[in-house]
Scaffold this motif. Structure first.
Motif, PDB file in Angstrom:
ATOM      1  N   ILE A 182       7.814  -0.679  -9.032  1.00  0.00           N
ATOM      2  CA  ILE A 182       9.175  -0.094  -8.777  1.00  0.00           C
ATOM      3  C   ILE A 182       8.977   1.258  -7.927  1.00  0.00           C
ATOM      4  O   ILE A 182       8.292   1.611  -7.579  1.00  0.00           O
ATOM      5  CB  ILE A 182       8.673   1.321  -9.943  1.00  0.00           C
ATOM      6  N   VAL A 183      10.346   1.155  -7.723  1.00  0.00           N
ATOM      7  CA  VAL A 183      10.280   1.922  -6.599  1.00  0.00           C
ATOM      8  C   VAL A 183      10.395   3.521  -6.691  1.00  0.00           C
ATOM      9  O   VAL A 183      11.476   3.428  -8.202  1.00  0.00           O
ATOM     10  CB  VAL A 183      11.361   1.655  -5.254  1.00  0.00           C
ATOM     11  N   LYS A 184      10.229   4.369  -6.436  1.00  0.00           N
ATOM     12  CA  LYS A 184      10.493   6.220  -6.561  1.00  0.00           C
ATOM     13  C   LYS A 184      11.028   6.460  -5.604  1.00  0.00           C
ATOM     14  O   LYS A 184      10.839   7.082  -3.520  1.00  0.00           O
ATOM     15  CB  LYS A 184       8.972   6.492  -5.979  1.00  0.00           C
ATOM     16  N   TRP A 185      12.842   6.662  -6.025  1.00  0.00           N
ATOM     17  CA  TRP A 185      13.435   6.747  -4.686  1.00  0.00           C
ATOM     18  C   TRP A 185      13.364   7.821  -4.560  1.00  0.00           C
ATOM     19  O   TRP A 185      13.118   8.658  -5.542  1.00  0.00           O
ATOM     20  CB  TRP A 185      15.256   6.159  -5.457  1.00  0.00           C
ATOM     21  N   GLY A 186      13.880   8.671  -3.234  1.00  0.00           N
ATOM     22  CA  GLY A 186      14.023  10.153  -2.852  1.00  0.00           C
ATOM     23  C   GLY A 186      15.588  10.807  -2.872  1.00  0.00           C
ATOM     24  O   GLY A 186      15.780   9.681  -3.310  1.00  0.00           O
ATOM     25  N   GLU A 187      15.035  11.991  -3.540  1.00  0.00           N
ATOM     26  CA  GLU A 187      16.887  12.171  -4.160  1.00  0.00           C
ATOM     27  C   GLU A 187      16.969  13.229  -2.702  1.00  0.00           C
ATOM     28  O   GLU A 187      16.960  14.961  -2.166  1.00  0.00           O
ATOM     29  CB  GLU A 187      16.642  13.286  -5.107  1.00  0.00           C
ATOM     30  N   GLN A 188      17.611  12.061  -1.844  1.00  0.00           N
ATOM     31  CA  GLN A 188      17.367  13.289  -0.364  1.00  0.00           C
ATOM     32  C   GLN A 188      19.029  13.838   0.096  1.00  0.00           C
ATOM     33  O   GLN A 188      19.009  13.546   1.179  1.00  0.00           O
ATOM     34  CB  GLN A 188      16.210  12.252   0.589  1.00  0.00           C
ATOM     35  N   GLY A 189      19.910  13.346  -0.203  1.00  0.00           N
ATOM     36  CA  GLY A 189      21.401  14.313  -0.366  1.00  0.00           C
ATOM     37  C   GLY A 189      21.736  13.451  -0.795  1.00  0.00           C
ATOM     38  O   GLY A 189      21.601  13.507  -2.348  1.00  0.00           O
ATOM     39  N   GLY A 213       1.126  -1.767   0.555  1.00  0.00           N
ATOM     40  CA  GLY A 213       0.116  -0.077   0.014  1.00  0.00           C
ATOM     41  C   GLY A 213       0.779   1.645   0.402  1.00  0.00           C
ATOM     42  O   GLY A 213       0.929   2.453   0.231  1.00  0.00           O
ATOM     43  N   LEU A 214       2.385   1.543  -0.422  1.00  0.00           N
ATOM     44  CA  LEU A 214       3.114   2.323   0.020  1.00  0.00           C
ATOM     45  C   LEU A 214       2.976   3.239  -1.306  1.00  0.00           C
ATOM     46  O   LEU A 214       2.678   3.058  -2.515  1.00  0.00           O
ATOM     47  CB  LEU A 214       4.011   1.739   0.243  1.00  0.00           C
ATOM     48  N   PRO A 215       2.208   4.563  -1.288  1.00  0.00           N
ATOM     49  CA  PRO A 215       1.942   5.381  -2.454  1.00  0.00           C
ATOM     50  C   PRO A 215       3.774   5.700  -3.321  1.00  0.00           C
ATOM     51  O   PRO A 215       2.812   5.335  -4.510  1.00  0.00           O
ATOM     52  CB  PRO A 215       1.824   6.843  -1.765  1.00  0.00           C
ATOM     53  N   TYR A 216       4.330   5.012  -3.038  1.00  0.00           N
ATOM     54  CA  TYR A 216       5.745   5.791  -3.590  1.00  0.00           C
ATOM     55  C   TYR A 216       5.993   4.203  -4.248  1.00  0.00           C
ATOM     56  O   TYR A 216       7.566   3.901  -4.556  1.00  0.00           O
ATOM     57  CB  TYR A 216       7.153   6.190  -2.790  1.00  0.00           C
ATOM     58  N   LEU A 217       5.872   2.343  -4.247  1.00  0.00           N
ATOM     59  CA  LEU A 217       5.958   1.562  -4.856  1.00  0.00           C
ATOM     60  C   LEU A 217       4.658   0.964  -5.820  1.00  0.00           C
ATOM     61  O   LEU A 217       3.888   0.668  -5.506  1.00  0.00           O
ATOM     62  CB  LEU A 217       6.017   0.268  -3.911  1.00  0.00           C
ATOM     63  N   ASP A 272      19.878   7.750  -2.439  1.00  0.00           N
ATOM     64  CA  ASP A 272      18.155   8.179  -3.126  1.00  0.00           C
ATOM     65  C   ASP A 272      18.449   6.982  -1.561  1.00  0.00           C
ATOM     66  O   ASP A 272      18.991   6.324  -1.334  1.00  0.00           O
ATOM     67  CB  ASP A 272      18.615   7.693  -4.198  1.00  0.00           C
ATOM     68  N   VAL A 273      16.935   7.709  -1.208  1.00  0.00           N
ATOM     69  CA  VAL A 273      16.579   6.988   0.067  1.00  0.00           C
ATOM     70  C   VAL A 273      14.935   6.946  -0.471  1.00  0.00           C
ATOM     71  O   VAL A 273      14.240   7.292  -1.385  1.00  0.00           O
ATOM     72  CB  VAL A 273      15.890   8.099   0.947  1.00  0.00           C
ATOM     73  N   PHE A 274      14.700   5.455  -0.025  1.00  0.00           N
ATOM     74  CA  PHE A 274      13.473   4.592  -0.063  1.00  0.00           C
ATOM     75  C   PHE A 274      12.952   4.336   1.256  1.00  0.00           C
ATOM     76  O   PHE A 274      13.270   3.673   1.577  1.00  0.00           O
ATOM     77  CB  PHE A 274      13.006   3.678  -1.365  1.00  0.00           C
ATOM     78  N   LEU A 275      11.886   5.054   1.614  1.00  0.00           N
ATOM     79  CA  LEU A 275      11.073   5.237   3.145  1.00  0.00           C
ATOM     80  C   LEU A 275      10.439   4.242   3.220  1.00  0.00           C
ATOM     81  O   LEU A 275       8.990   4.183   2.120  1.00  0.00           O
ATOM     82  CB  LEU A 275      10.536   6.354   3.905  1.00  0.00           C
ATOM     83  N   ALA A 276      10.362   3.033   3.294  1.00  0.00           N
ATOM     84  CA  ALA A 276       8.993   1.821   3.819  1.00  0.00           C
ATOM     85  C   ALA A 276       8.658   1.805   5.715  1.00  0.00           C
ATOM     86  O   ALA A 276       9.780   0.311   5.850  1.00  0.00           O
ATOM     87  CB  ALA A 276       9.300   0.860   2.983  1.00  0.00           C
ATOM     88  N   PRO A 277       8.597   2.904   5.905  1.00  0.00           N
ATOM     89  CA  PRO A 277       8.326   2.198   7.327  1.00  0.00           C
ATOM     90  C   PRO A 277       8.543   0.524   8.126  1.00  0.00           C
ATOM     91  O   PRO A 277       7.532   0.147   7.470  1.00  0.00           O
ATOM     92  CB  PRO A 277       7.647   2.948   8.161  1.00  0.00           C
ATOM     93  N   PRO A 278       8.856  -0.057   9.244  1.00  0.00           N
ATOM     94  CA  PRO A 278       9.918   0.760   9.456  1.00  0.00           C
ATOM     95  C   PRO A 278      11.802   1.025   9.408  1.00  0.00           C
ATOM     96  O   PRO A 278      12.273   1.563  10.192  1.00  0.00           O
ATOM     97  CB  PRO A 278       9.884   0.586  11.430  1.00  0.00           C
ATOM     98  N   TYR A 279      11.583   0.711   8.181  1.00  0.00           N
ATOM     99  CA  TYR A 279      12.446   1.210   7.406  1.00  0.00           C
ATOM    100  C   TYR A 279      12.818   1.527   6.264  1.00  0.00           C
ATOM    101  O   TYR A 279      12.114   2.737   5.639  1.00  0.00           O
ATOM    102  CB  TYR A 279      12.895  -0.131   6.580  1.00  0.00           C
TER     103      TYR A 279
END
Length: 255
Positions: free
Chosen positions: A79-86, A71-75, A90-97
């Motif tokens: 296909i993973v939507k990697w965030g350009e966060q640094g 149910g994650l909106p960025y999957l 590239d970061v992919f947030l999938a709680p708890p990780y």
């Protein structure tokens, strides 16, 4: 692509890959420094290949097997939507990780103990940093493997999200960190790569890129506030370490 078929996102202690890279480097009698970057990448690739930890293209096809990512909106469509966060990952947030991959063909940054500056890290330096991060701050970073896309490659890690509050200022972070750890401040708000962060030294270890957004504060049941650096550069003062080892070796042994 892999000698062992990848069936899940298995995490490895970074020290296992570090030892494998170290072993391969030890078989080479003399390494030209201009070739070290490629040699260390080759060593990590061989470790990943032998442990079924090569990911062709991306990790999207493996994520649906993990219950916490449904149910994650960025999957979407695996296909993973990697965030350009640094600058490093590239970061992919999938709680708890947090899932992190280094920029293509890069292995993050490190703190150079000789120049006292932040520089690009080799694969070995990056793995050293992961190992030390877990040892010093118990951050439980897992090495998942290497993502390969055509001739490009990236190091893939997973880290559990730290529940807590971001320090309100660099002064609050500095106060808590210096009270919690026996450290020396080497640099104060040094500006590099567009960031400002403190640099500390604990024994023979440099802790760099210390900024409020790289730390979390947790409050324990007794009300004590505890700071956890979850994303910083850690390196070893090799010269000091050698001197301390020699001092120990020169000490007379008791009969």
């Amino acid at each position: 692509m892999s000698d062992r078929k990848r069936s899940n996102l298995k995490g490895f202690d970074p020290i296992t890959a570090f030892k494998a890279v170290q072993t391969l480097l030890g078989r080479i009698p003399e390494i030209d420094e201009s070739e070290r970057f490629d040699i260390e990448w080759k060593a990590l690739y061989e470790w990943a290949q032998g442990n079924g930890a090569l990911y062709p293209g991306d990790i999207g096809p493996f994520l649906p097997q993990l219950g916490h990512v449904f149910g994650l909106p960025y999957l979407k469509d695996n296909i993973v939507k990697w965030g350009e966060q640094g600058h490093e990952h590239d970061v992919f947030l999938a709680p708890p990780y947090y899932y992190k991959k280094t920029k293509w063909n890069c292995s993050g940054y490190t703190f150079n103990s000789e120049t006292k500056d932040v520089t690009l890290a080799s694969v070995k330096e990056y793995l050293t940093r992961l190992v030390l991060h877990n040892v010093l701050f118990n951050t439980e970073i897992e090495l998942l493997g290497v993502i390969v896309k055509d001739k490009d490659r990236a190091i893939l890690t997973r880290q559990r999200i730290v529940d807590g509050d971001i320090p309100s200022s660099i002064e609050e972070m500095d106060d808590l960190f210096r009270r919690q750890y026996p450290c020396e401040k080497i640099k104060d708000e040094s500006n590099y790569h567009g960031y400002k962060g403190n640099v500390y030294k604990i024994a023979v270890f440099y802790i760099a890129d210390m900024r409020p957004d790289n730390c979390k504060i947790i409050t324990r049941e007794n009300g004590e506030r505890h700071i956890i650096p979850f994303d910083c550069f850690i390196s070893i003062d090799e010269d000091q370490l050698r001197k301390e080892i020699k001092t120990l070796e020169d000490q007379p042994t008791s009969q």
